[in-house]
Design a protein around this motif. Sequence first.
Motif, PDB file in Angstrom:
ATOM      1  N   GLN A   1       2.375   8.941 -10.049  1.00  4.57           N
ATOM      2  CA  GLN A   1       1.067   9.199 -10.652  1.00  4.57           C
ATOM      3  C   GLN A   1      -0.066   9.034  -9.644  1.00  4.57           C
ATOM      4  O   GLN A   1      -0.998   9.835  -9.624  1.00  4.57           O
ATOM      5  CB  GLN A   1       0.855   8.275 -11.857  1.00  4.57           C
ATOM      6  CG  GLN A   1       1.722   8.646 -13.035  1.00  4.57           C
ATOM      7  CD  GLN A   1       1.470   7.749 -14.234  1.00  4.57           C
ATOM      8  OE1 GLN A   1       1.260   6.552 -14.079  1.00  4.57           O
ATOM      9  NE2 GLN A   1       1.515   8.338 -15.416  1.00  4.57           N
ATOM     10  N   VAL A   2       0.014   8.018  -8.800  1.00  5.82           N
ATOM     11  CA  VAL A   2      -1.027   7.796  -7.795  1.00  5.82           C
ATOM     12  C   VAL A   2      -1.034   8.954  -6.793  1.00  5.82           C
ATOM     13  O   VAL A   2      -2.094   9.491  -6.458  1.00  5.82           O
ATOM     14  CB  VAL A   2      -0.821   6.440  -7.074  1.00  5.82           C
ATOM     15  CG1 VAL A   2      -1.777   6.293  -5.899  1.00  5.82           C
ATOM     16  CG2 VAL A   2      -0.979   5.290  -8.057  1.00  5.82           C
ATOM     17  N   PHE A   3       0.149   9.345  -6.330  1.00  2.00           N
ATOM     18  CA  PHE A   3       0.255  10.441  -5.374  1.00  2.00           C
ATOM     19  C   PHE A   3      -0.364  11.714  -5.945  1.00  2.00           C
ATOM     20  O   PHE A   3      -1.169  12.379  -5.282  1.00  2.00           O
ATOM     21  CB  PHE A   3       1.725  10.676  -4.989  1.00  2.00           C
ATOM     22  CG  PHE A   3       1.906  11.720  -3.927  1.00  2.00           C
ATOM     23  CD1 PHE A   3       1.773  11.393  -2.586  1.00  2.00           C
ATOM     24  CD2 PHE A   3       2.215  13.031  -4.263  1.00  2.00           C
ATOM     25  CE1 PHE A   3       1.931  12.349  -1.592  1.00  2.00           C
ATOM     26  CE2 PHE A   3       2.377  13.999  -3.280  1.00  2.00           C
ATOM     27  CZ  PHE A   3       2.234  13.651  -1.942  1.00  2.00           C
TER      28      PHE A   3
ATOM     29  N   ILE B   1      -3.712  13.892  -4.664  1.00  2.00           N
ATOM     30  CA  ILE B   1      -3.709  15.338  -4.397  1.00  2.00           C
ATOM     31  C   ILE B   1      -4.816  16.012  -5.206  1.00  2.00           C
ATOM     32  O   ILE B   1      -5.569  16.838  -4.686  1.00  2.00           O
ATOM     33  CB  ILE B   1      -2.333  15.969  -4.728  1.00  2.00           C
ATOM     34  CG1 ILE B   1      -1.222  15.360  -3.888  1.00  2.00           C
ATOM     35  CG2 ILE B   1      -2.384  17.492  -4.596  1.00  2.00           C
ATOM     36  CD1 ILE B   1      -1.358  15.556  -2.409  1.00  2.00           C
ATOM     37  N   GLU B   2      -4.934  15.631  -6.480  1.00  2.00           N
ATOM     38  CA  GLU B   2      -5.958  16.214  -7.350  1.00  2.00           C
ATOM     39  C   GLU B   2      -7.367  15.933  -6.806  1.00  2.00           C
ATOM     40  O   GLU B   2      -8.220  16.827  -6.774  1.00  2.00           O
ATOM     41  CB  GLU B   2      -5.811  15.628  -8.759  1.00  2.00           C
ATOM     42  CG  GLU B   2      -6.784  16.163  -9.770  1.00  2.00           C
ATOM     43  CD  GLU B   2      -6.627  15.473 -11.122  1.00  2.00           C
ATOM     44  OE1 GLU B   2      -7.669  15.192 -11.743  1.00  2.00           O
ATOM     45  OE2 GLU B   2      -5.484  15.202 -11.534  1.00  2.00           O
ATOM     46  N   VAL B   3      -7.611  14.704  -6.355  1.00  2.00           N
ATOM     47  CA  VAL B   3      -8.918  14.343  -5.805  1.00  2.00           C
ATOM     48  C   VAL B   3      -9.191  15.136  -4.531  1.00  2.00           C
ATOM     49  O   VAL B   3     -10.299  15.661  -4.335  1.00  2.00           O
ATOM     50  CB  VAL B   3      -9.002  12.822  -5.539  1.00  2.00           C
ATOM     51  CG1 VAL B   3     -10.219  12.453  -4.707  1.00  2.00           C
ATOM     52  CG2 VAL B   3      -8.992  12.050  -6.854  1.00  2.00           C
ATOM     53  N   PHE B   4      -8.195  15.257  -3.666  1.00  2.00           N
ATOM     54  CA  PHE B   4      -8.339  16.012  -2.423  1.00  2.00           C
ATOM     55  C   PHE B   4      -8.722  17.459  -2.713  1.00  2.00           C
ATOM     56  O   PHE B   4      -9.574  18.038  -2.047  1.00  2.00           O
ATOM     57  CB  PHE B   4      -7.014  15.945  -1.645  1.00  2.00           C
ATOM     58  CG  PHE B   4      -7.078  16.453  -0.230  1.00  2.00           C
ATOM     59  CD1 PHE B   4      -7.572  15.653   0.793  1.00  2.00           C
ATOM     60  CD2 PHE B   4      -6.620  17.713   0.094  1.00  2.00           C
ATOM     61  CE1 PHE B   4      -7.620  16.108   2.104  1.00  2.00           C
ATOM     62  CE2 PHE B   4      -6.658  18.185   1.409  1.00  2.00           C
ATOM     63  CZ  PHE B   4      -7.163  17.371   2.416  1.00  2.00           C
ATOM     64  N   LYS B   5      -8.102  18.032  -3.732  1.00  2.00           N
ATOM     65  CA  LYS B   5      -8.335  19.433  -4.069  1.00  2.00           C
ATOM     66  C   LYS B   5      -9.649  19.665  -4.805  1.00  2.00           C
ATOM     67  O   LYS B   5     -10.264  20.720  -4.653  1.00  2.00           O
ATOM     68  CB  LYS B   5      -7.186  19.957  -4.940  1.00  2.00           C
ATOM     69  CG  LYS B   5      -5.888  20.146  -4.208  1.00  2.00           C
ATOM     70  CD  LYS B   5      -4.774  20.553  -5.128  1.00  2.00           C
ATOM     71  CE  LYS B   5      -5.114  21.815  -5.870  1.00  2.00           C
ATOM     72  NZ  LYS B   5      -4.060  22.273  -6.760  1.00  2.00           N
ATOM     73  N   SER B   6     -10.088  18.725  -5.598  1.00  2.00           N
ATOM     74  CA  SER B   6     -11.229  18.984  -6.485  1.00  2.00           C
ATOM     75  C   SER B   6     -12.547  18.408  -5.980  1.00  2.00           C
ATOM     76  O   SER B   6     -13.593  18.679  -6.582  1.00  2.00           O
ATOM     77  CB  SER B   6     -10.929  18.420  -7.878  1.00  2.00           C
ATOM     78  OG  SER B   6     -10.798  17.012  -7.817  1.00  2.00           O
ATOM     79  N   ALA B   7     -12.544  17.661  -4.905  1.00  2.00           N
ATOM     80  CA  ALA B   7     -13.774  17.032  -4.424  1.00  2.00           C
ATOM     81  C   ALA B   7     -14.786  18.077  -3.982  1.00  2.00           C
ATOM     82  O   ALA B   7     -14.440  19.064  -3.333  1.00  2.00           O
ATOM     83  CB  ALA B   7     -13.454  16.097  -3.256  1.00  2.00           C
TER      84      ALA B   7
ATOM     85  N   LEU C   1       0.835  -1.198   0.000  1.00  2.00           N
ATOM     86  CA  LEU C   1       0.000   0.000   0.000  1.00  2.00           C
ATOM     87  C   LEU C   1       0.872   1.252   0.000  1.00  2.00           C
ATOM     88  O   LEU C   1       0.623   2.198  -0.748  1.00  2.00           O
ATOM     89  CB  LEU C   1      -0.941   0.017   1.208  1.00  2.00           C
ATOM     90  CG  LEU C   1      -1.790   1.276   1.371  1.00  2.00           C
ATOM     91  CD1 LEU C   1      -2.704   1.501   0.177  1.00  2.00           C
ATOM     92  CD2 LEU C   1      -2.589   1.220   2.655  1.00  2.00           C
ATOM     93  N   GLU C   2       1.912   1.256   0.825  1.00  2.00           N
ATOM     94  CA  GLU C   2       2.804   2.411   0.884  1.00  2.00           C
ATOM     95  C   GLU C   2       3.471   2.660  -0.463  1.00  2.00           C
ATOM     96  O   GLU C   2       3.531   3.802  -0.934  1.00  2.00           O
ATOM     97  CB  GLU C   2       3.856   2.217   1.977  1.00  2.00           C
ATOM     98  CG  GLU C   2       4.758   3.426   2.123  1.00  2.00           C
ATOM     99  CD  GLU C   2       5.706   3.301   3.290  1.00  2.00           C
ATOM    100  OE1 GLU C   2       5.558   4.080   4.243  1.00  2.00           O
ATOM    101  OE2 GLU C   2       6.584   2.426   3.244  1.00  2.00           O
ATOM    102  N   ALA C   3       3.942   1.600  -1.110  1.00  2.00           N
ATOM    103  CA  ALA C   3       4.575   1.754  -2.424  1.00  2.00           C
ATOM    104  C   ALA C   3       3.582   2.342  -3.430  1.00  2.00           C
ATOM    105  O   ALA C   3       3.943   3.214  -4.240  1.00  2.00           O
ATOM    106  CB  ALA C   3       5.112   0.409  -2.915  1.00  2.00           C
TER     107      ALA C   3
END
Length: 173
Positions: free
Chosen positions: A13-15, A19-25, A5-7
């Motif tokens: 791209q996942v990271f 961030i994009e989901v956190f910002k745009s939700a 999970l950490e990897a």
Amino acid sequence: RSSDLEALLLDYQVFNKLIEVFKSANKTTFQQIVSIYEKFIALSERFGVKLSKTPDFLQELVERLGVDLVENENNQELDYKNINNKNKVVPKKPLRIECTNPSALVRKELLDILLHLCIRHSNPRNLLNKHNLYPIIVQILHMSQNDDMVILEEIATQLMQIYSGSTGGYVRY
């Protein structure tokens, strides 16, 4: 496994997508996902450290806390206990609609995230200062005391203790 999970969380791209989901939700979606971010940070120290070094994430966290800060024209430090002072206080830019009036639960999750980030950060005071979080924490502390929100008050108090450097034995993680 947590190492898998950490990897995955640290993958570029996942990271960036997280961030994009956190910002745009929108507000409703954000209420559903914020606890997942807190769990990811609790599970992966490296993920938390990486988030604490990501300005976009921290700026969004600040905005999602939904605290309208005020500043004076001379950019002097204000007395946040008495915000209605006579120092020519002017409001900052208005909050985005999805950041206004967050629920106590969302604020609690965001403060938990911030607490995790501060605990793992090499210089938590600098982290809080850099993103203007100290006055926000002070305002949340005062609001929580006035509205009898004990859990928010507890987390904000812990953050204030970290900020002041007195971190002896209070952290619940």
